[in-house]
Design an enzyme around this catalytic site. Sequence first.
Site, mmCIF file in Angstrom:
data_model
loop_
_atom_site.group_PDB
_atom_site.id
_atom_site.type_symbol
_atom_site.label_atom_id
_atom_site.label_comp_id
_atom_site.label_asym_id
_atom_site.label_seq_id
_atom_site.Cartn_x
_atom_site.Cartn_y
_atom_site.Cartn_z
ATOM 1 N N HIS A 130 0.874 -1.184 0.000
ATOM 2 C CA HIS A 130 0.000 0.000 0.000
ATOM 3 C C HIS A 130 0.911 1.234 0.000
ATOM 4 O O HIS A 130 2.034 1.185 0.515
ATOM 5 C CB HIS A 130 -0.836 -0.058 1.283
ATOM 6 C CG HIS A 130 -1.889 0.984 1.430
ATOM 7 N ND1 HIS A 130 -1.608 2.276 1.832
ATOM 8 C CD2 HIS A 130 -3.225 0.938 1.265
ATOM 9 C CE1 HIS A 130 -2.738 2.961 1.907
ATOM 10 N NE2 HIS A 130 -3.735 2.173 1.564
ATOM 11 N N ASP A 207 3.100 -4.533 7.688
ATOM 12 C CA ASP A 207 1.843 -3.786 7.631
ATOM 13 C C ASP A 207 0.700 -4.791 7.838
ATOM 14 O O ASP A 207 0.368 -5.565 6.943
ATOM 15 C CB ASP A 207 1.745 -3.103 6.252
ATOM 16 C CG ASP A 207 0.409 -2.411 6.041
ATOM 17 O OD1 ASP A 207 -0.503 -2.577 6.875
ATOM 18 O OD2 ASP A 207 0.273 -1.703 5.022
ATOM 19 N N GLN A 210 -4.561 -5.385 6.943
ATOM 20 C CA GLN A 210 -5.586 -6.265 6.375
ATOM 21 C C GLN A 210 -5.533 -7.667 6.990
ATOM 22 O O GLN A 210 -6.289 -8.550 6.574
ATOM 23 C CB GLN A 210 -5.394 -6.383 4.851
ATOM 24 C CG GLN A 210 -5.516 -5.068 4.115
ATOM 25 C CD GLN A 210 -6.941 -4.536 4.070
ATOM 26 O OE1 GLN A 210 -7.908 -5.229 4.416
ATOM 27 N NE2 GLN A 210 -7.100 -3.300 3.647
ATOM 28 N N LYS A 233 -10.512 -0.797 10.340
ATOM 29 C CA LYS A 233 -10.835 -1.976 9.518
ATOM 30 C C LYS A 233 -11.190 -3.164 10.402
ATOM 31 O O LYS A 233 -11.485 -4.245 9.903
ATOM 32 C CB LYS A 233 -9.640 -2.331 8.634
ATOM 33 C CG LYS A 233 -9.286 -1.230 7.636
ATOM 34 C CD LYS A 233 -8.166 -1.666 6.733
ATOM 35 C CE LYS A 233 -7.393 -0.506 6.159
ATOM 36 N NZ LYS A 233 -8.054 0.196 5.083
ATOM 37 N N CYS A 371 -4.834 2.590 -3.608
ATOM 38 C CA CYS A 371 -3.588 3.058 -2.974
ATOM 39 C C CYS A 371 -2.453 2.070 -3.203
ATOM 40 O O CYS A 371 -1.653 1.791 -2.298
ATOM 41 C CB CYS A 371 -3.780 3.292 -1.468
ATOM 42 S SG CYS A 371 -4.963 4.550 -1.103
#
Length: 413
Positions: A130, A207, A210, A233, A371
């Site tokens: 991202h 990261d 998600q 999220k 993104c």
Amino acid sequence: MTTPRPDPTPPDWTAIRADFPLLQREVHGKPLVYLDSANTGQKPAAVIDAVDDFFRRHNANVSRAVHALGTEATEAYEGARAKLAGFLKVHRDELVLCSGTTFALNLVAYSWALPRLGPGDVVLLTRMEHHANIVPWQLVAERTGATIRVAELLPDGSLDLDALYAAMTGEVKLLGLAHVSNVLGTVNPVREICREARRRGIVTVVDGSQAVPHRAVDVPALGCDFYALTGHKMCGPTGTGALWARRELLAQMPPFLGGGEMIKEVRFEGSVFNDPPHHFEAGTPNIAGHVGLGVATDYLSAIGMDAIEAREAELLAHATEALTAIDGLRILGTAPEKAAVISFLLDGAHAHDLATLLDLEGVAVRSGQHCAHPLLQFYGVPATCRASFAFYNTHDEIERFAEAIRKVRRLLA
Ligand code: PMP
């Protein structure tokens, strides 16, 4: 011999869905089918109520006032840190609360990387990152003379692990890696990759935006150095999230932003900073938001992250089958280890037009570059539509989604 434990009662997904007030609404006169959870997740009433209750009954600033409300607010905020730490299986003192992944990754870039990188050093990133895990490294590279190296993908959207390990040469100081891709759904073998990086002395920044909402994540077991996540999220409010860092790294890192809350003492000759993680939390934080995030972790834990992962795997299998059956539809990202995200293209329809027509059918999907410009450049497409699922979606919604695409196809024929 141990007696096998009976299967726990499966969650009642219909009752769970009813916890989300927004999912009851209609758009354009049709029942909403919300398939944009990778963008932001919907919130259960428990989280909405917790934020409401904080403002109605406990609102005060943290760590400043000795009055009762000040104590209540501080306890609620620190209680949220403890809940999130428990959720991630980390120590609360290793968790910097912040506005989300973007802040968390910038914190690593400016506080850890900027003072350490120099000409000749390399930051290794994967093609599927991202922008939040690309642009901060570009900014730091510009200021230090370091360069960025890219680890490429296989056509199915998996990381080319041989190429990745070959790219881990002596100049690489840091590896930035998505746990789960927001565009393809690819789940990366983070544990194995971090082990290889550590053997070569490379610091790893994962990261987790998600991943954390969709599967149990035991952060220390991954063996990374930094792990970033965002609250919105994972059923929490926007403007919440955290950076986890190994304690010794956190202790070596200078403050990123200066101000109140992050100091012990200030004189014009110089200041004494607070202990980690507080020396990274300058200014008044998003107190109510993090209280909501703490409740979100309770909510997710009560359902069970393994149950959530299994439910979403079922929804993904159903949606993949339904979409694959549509003529002219192509799915990007078919890695064997995949989370419930489907990026797709439909012959003859621009992604934005398709998303607009689906919206008229009540179906919310995202269209564009998500993104992740470099990833779309890899596939040579200007944009995709992306349907992303969460445990609160239903099989019936997937049927309606597929029917809506077929309707658009007929319209465009
Ligand atoms: N990384 C990934 C993989 C994401 O999906 C997102 C959100 N789209 C981010 C980083 C940025 O998260 P936030 O905007 O909450 O900081």
